[in-house]
Design a protein around this motif. Structure first.
Motif, PDB file in Angstrom:
ATOM      1  N   GLY A  97       0.836  -1.262  -0.036  1.00  0.00           N
ATOM      2  CA  GLY A  97       0.128   0.185   0.377  1.00  0.00           C
ATOM      3  C   GLY A  97       0.617   0.842   0.012  1.00  0.00           C
ATOM      4  O   GLY A  97       0.632   2.059   0.248  1.00  0.00           O
ATOM      5  N   CYS A  98       1.733   1.021  -1.221  1.00  0.00           N
ATOM      6  CA  CYS A  98       3.205   2.584  -0.970  1.00  0.00           C
ATOM      7  C   CYS A  98       2.243   3.902  -1.186  1.00  0.00           C
ATOM      8  O   CYS A  98       2.904   4.451  -0.592  1.00  0.00           O
ATOM      9  CB  CYS A  98       3.966   1.775  -1.821  1.00  0.00           C
ATOM     10  SG  CYS A  98       3.565   2.165  -3.450  1.00  0.00           S
ATOM     11  N   GLY A 149       7.557  -0.644  -3.549  1.00  0.00           N
ATOM     12  CA  GLY A 149       6.034  -0.328  -3.476  1.00  0.00           C
ATOM     13  C   GLY A 149       5.385  -1.692  -4.399  1.00  0.00           C
ATOM     14  O   GLY A 149       5.121  -1.658  -5.729  1.00  0.00           O
ATOM     15  N   ILE A 150       4.051  -1.676  -3.931  1.00  0.00           N
ATOM     16  CA  ILE A 150       2.628  -2.766  -4.331  1.00  0.00           C
ATOM     17  C   ILE A 150       1.700  -1.845  -4.399  1.00  0.00           C
ATOM     18  O   ILE A 150       1.409  -0.855  -2.499  1.00  0.00           O
ATOM     19  CB  ILE A 150       2.852  -4.232  -4.340  1.00  0.00           C
ATOM     20  CG1 ILE A 150       2.307  -3.637  -3.124  1.00  0.00           C
ATOM     21  CG2 ILE A 150       3.076  -4.561  -4.591  1.00  0.00           C
ATOM     22  CD1 ILE A 150       2.140  -5.519  -2.069  1.00  0.00           C
ATOM     23  N   ASP A 151       0.785  -1.419  -4.739  1.00  0.00           N
ATOM     24  CA  ASP A 151      -0.113  -0.373  -4.585  1.00  0.00           C
ATOM     25  C   ASP A 151      -1.571  -0.702  -6.141  1.00  0.00           C
ATOM     26  O   ASP A 151      -1.631  -0.987  -7.099  1.00  0.00           O
ATOM     27  CB  ASP A 151      -0.608   1.111  -4.363  1.00  0.00           C
ATOM     28  CG  ASP A 151      -1.760   1.859  -3.741  1.00  0.00           C
ATOM     29  OD1 ASP A 151      -1.002   2.334  -2.552  1.00  0.00           O
ATOM     30  OD2 ASP A 151      -2.659   2.391  -4.539  1.00  0.00           O
ATOM     31  N   VAL A 152      -2.878  -0.840  -5.223  1.00  0.00           N
ATOM     32  CA  VAL A 152      -3.335  -1.515  -6.127  1.00  0.00           C
ATOM     33  C   VAL A 152      -4.686   0.119  -7.148  1.00  0.00           C
ATOM     34  O   VAL A 152      -4.524   0.485  -7.946  1.00  0.00           O
ATOM     35  CB  VAL A 152      -4.995  -1.698  -5.469  1.00  0.00           C
ATOM     36  CG1 VAL A 152      -4.389  -2.934  -5.082  1.00  0.00           C
ATOM     37  CG2 VAL A 152      -6.139  -0.694  -4.123  1.00  0.00           C
ATOM     38  N   ASN A 167      -1.680   0.852   7.486  1.00  0.00           N
ATOM     39  CA  ASN A 167      -2.262  -0.518   6.361  1.00  0.00           C
ATOM     40  C   ASN A 167      -2.728  -1.245   7.152  1.00  0.00           C
ATOM     41  O   ASN A 167      -2.406  -2.365   6.357  1.00  0.00           O
ATOM     42  CB  ASN A 167      -1.250  -0.671   4.872  1.00  0.00           C
ATOM     43  CG  ASN A 167      -0.863   1.200   3.621  1.00  0.00           C
ATOM     44  OD1 ASN A 167      -2.813   1.072   4.079  1.00  0.00           O
ATOM     45  ND2 ASN A 167       0.030   1.610   3.280  1.00  0.00           N
ATOM     46  N   ILE A 168      -2.102  -1.973   7.621  1.00  0.00           N
ATOM     47  CA  ILE A 168      -2.555  -2.879   8.365  1.00  0.00           C
ATOM     48  C   ILE A 168      -4.477  -3.105   8.349  1.00  0.00           C
ATOM     49  O   ILE A 168      -4.301  -3.792   9.339  1.00  0.00           O
ATOM     50  CB  ILE A 168      -2.366  -2.769  10.573  1.00  0.00           C
ATOM     51  CG1 ILE A 168      -2.457  -3.929  10.973  1.00  0.00           C
ATOM     52  CG2 ILE A 168      -3.247  -1.195  10.848  1.00  0.00           C
ATOM     53  CD1 ILE A 168      -1.912  -5.133  10.508  1.00  0.00           C
TER      54      ILE A 168
END
Length: 254
Positions: free
Chosen positions: A68-69, A87-90, A129-130
């Motif tokens: 969730g960067c 980083g990963i993010d939708v 982002n938890i």
């Protein structure tokens, strides 16, 4: 294990979020069905890493995955230090912003297949982002599968002993209902996180400038070091670097 399909789709389709990232500021909120609003700190997320962020990054070990960067301040800071980081993010807007900041990012849900599974040295769950997926146990199980044995998870938690699940939408000030379908989210304080982390080794907790953090370590056959103090050296594993596909030692308290 996979996340409910609406989770990533709804967040990625939330136009107020993409618009705020492109503008670099809010106001932006997560809105519960009862109308309660959780402010999102877009300006801080779109800025460069601050002193509190940099202290967290000093504690990272080995290769780093930022889940969730967002707009990528942490990925960019680690990349500038010569660290191997992804980083990963939708959100396509978040991934694009991360790349413009100088980082590498994938448009991907954490519950989808990812590069380097089981080999990451550190996974970050910053900025609340938890809460991703609305199921802390499932998210922690996923984090354990991403990390190497003895790997480090650093999570930013909510104030107090909060343990809340809700269906939310992303909204701006003028949005009555937000865009897209509601999606599940969670808010956890450090005590709640530690209650869920029964299969992890506690690696410390600290507060800085009003923000709260907890560190956990996956179990290892080897004896891990007992504190997550900032490492004396920066480990760089270039083979873990991932290309952008936007189109598609526990921690000592401080």
């Amino acid at each position: 294990m996979s996340a409910p399909p609406t989770t990533a789709v709804a967040w990625a389709a939330a136009d107020p979020y993409a618009d705020a990232l492109r503008a670099g500021h809010g106001p932006l909120f997560l809105r519960r069905a009862d109308g309660w609003l959780l402010p999102l700190e877009v300006e801080r997320w779109c800025a460069r890493a601050d002193a509190v962020d940099r202290d967290v990054l000093d504690r990272c070990e080995g290769t780093v995955l930022d889940v969730g960067c967002g707009p990528g301040r942490l990925v960019a800071e680690l990349a500038a230090r010569g660290r191997a980081v992804l980083g990963i993010d939708v959100s396509a807007a978040a991934v694009d912003h991360t790349v413009r900041m100088g980082g590498q990012a994938l448009r991907r849900s954490v519950f989808e297949p990812l590069p380097g599974e089981g080999r990451w040295g550190t996974v970050l769950l910053m900025d609340g982002n938890i809460g991703i997926g609305g199921d802390p146990r499932a998210l922690l199980d996923r984090m354990a599968r991403l990390l190497r044995p003895g790997g480090l998870l650093i999570a930013e938690t909510s104030p107090g002993d909060i343990d809340e699940r809700a269906q939310v939408r992303v909204v701006g000030l003028t949005d009555a209902h937000g865009a897209g379908d509601p999606f599940p989210w969670a808010r956890l304080g450090t005590p709640a996180l530690l209650r869920y982390a029964h299969s992890w080794t506690r690696a410390g907790q600290w507060t800085a400038d009003g923000r709260r953090f907890a560190a956990l370590r996956t179990r290892s056959r080897r004896t891990a070091s007992s504190s997550a103090e900032p490492p004396k050296r920066t480990a760089v594993i270039s083979s873990q670097r991932a290309r952008n596909t936007s189109a598609g030692s526990p921690v000592a308290d401080r």
